[in-house]
Design an enzyme around this catalytic site. Structure first.
Site, short mmCIF file in Angstrom:
data_model
loop_
_atom_site.label_atom_id
_atom_site.label_comp_id
_atom_site.label_asym_id
_atom_site.label_seq_id
_atom_site.Cartn_x
_atom_site.Cartn_y
_atom_site.Cartn_z
N HIS A 198 53.24 26.62 4.23
CA HIS A 198 52.37 25.74 5.01
C HIS A 198 51.01 25.60 4.33
CE1 HIS A 198 55.06 27.38 8.28
NE2 HIS A 198 55.18 26.08 8.49
N GLN B 75 65.57 17.07 6.84
CA GLN B 75 64.48 16.62 7.70
C GLN B 75 63.57 15.65 6.95
OE1 GLN B 75 61.92 19.19 10.45
NE2 GLN B 75 60.67 19.13 8.60
N VAL C 115 57.87 26.60 -1.77
CA VAL C 115 57.07 27.76 -2.17
C VAL C 115 57.91 29.02 -1.97
CG1 VAL C 115 54.95 29.08 -1.76
CG2 VAL C 115 54.93 26.57 -1.56
#
Length: 276
Positions: A34, A153, A176
């Site tokens: 994130h 998604q 990541v």
């Protein structure tokens, strides 16, 4: 940094912004994955808004909605440290003012949502498009940032924006990984030390497949066999080779191929993929 809990507050704040706005929608439990999305938004936009909302409509009846980690104070502290301008943290009643039977129903396109995750998690992507479209209407971002780890998604969101003629740039962001090469996920916290070691079979399988592709192997069945040999200690939901319309491939198509894997380690379900 502003913490906005209501739609009224978000709309008032959004009206005050005249320059570019980057948006990072999340369900919280923020990690370095994130963080990379947020940092890219901060770099590319004058303002960055992050949402933290565990969306109930994308969870199935037997999934982990109630158990899903919600360390809000930690998430807010990270956002403030990074320099986020505002965080939207609505309650369920803000985003869903009507009971389920009274809501307008939105459905993800079947050609992208019926296989893979959509087959394993019925209705999941319907819930995703519902909340993402609501967030897009409220935030009205210049750009929105989504990770490539949730490949299906991402493809559905890109289709949504194009199909509904939304003036939003979707920015795909690279996967990541932790130091041991496991793709970062909020669900990794469920893994104990033994399970985490077992989970490393997932990136190892994808690495083996990538090595074979680099050596010239193009046959998808051979590539899948290589991966499944490494994944044999896990409960594999799928290991598939598809194009960007999620149609099964028999031969690798350069720049238009996804190798997608979902596997369970104990009760924890993990996703990973290769963009070839």
């Amino acid at each position: 940094m502003r913490v906005l809990e209501t739609i009224v507050a978000l709309r008032e704040y959004r009206k005050s912004l005249e320059e570019s706005v980057g948006f990072v929608p999340t369900m919280g439990a923020l990690h370095k994955g994130h963080q990379s999305l947020i940092e890219r938004s901060l770099k590319e936009n004058s303002h960055t808004i992050v949402s933290v909302f565990v969306n109930p409509t994308q969870f199935g009846a037997n999934e982990d909605f109630n158990a899903y980690p919600r360390p809000l104070e930690k998430d807010l502290a990270l956002c403030e440290k990074l320099g986020v301008n505002a965080v939207f943290v609505p309650k369920i009643g803000e985003m869903y003012p009507y009971e389920a039977e009274q809501r307008l129903k939105l459905y993800a396109p079947k050609f992208l949502s019926s296989s893979l995750e959509g087959a394993m998690r019925k209705g999941h992507f319907d819930g995703v498009v519902q909340i993402v479209l609501k967030m897009f209407h409220l935030v009205n971002p210049t750009r929105a940032y989504f990770g490539k780890k949730d490949a299906q998604q991402l493809l559905i969101i890109e289709h949504l924006v194009k199909d509904l003629l939304l003036d939003i740039e979707i920015a795909p962001c690279e996967i990541v990984r932790d130091d041991d090469n496991l793709a970062l996920s909020s669900r990794n916290v469920y893994l104990n030390a033994t399970q985490r070691k077992q989970a490393l079979a997932i990136p190892k399988a994808l690495e083996k497949i990538q090595q074979a592709i680099d050596k010239g192997e193009k046959a998808c069945e051979k590539l899948k066999k290589l991966g499944l040999e490494i994944l044999e200690t896990l409960e594999v939901d799928y290991l598939e080779c598809c194009n960007h319309k999620l149609e099964p491939l028999t031969i690798i198509e350069p720049t238009n191929t996804l190798i997608l894997v979902a596997a369970r380690v104990g009760k924890t379900r993990l996703l990973d993929n290769l963009w070839v």
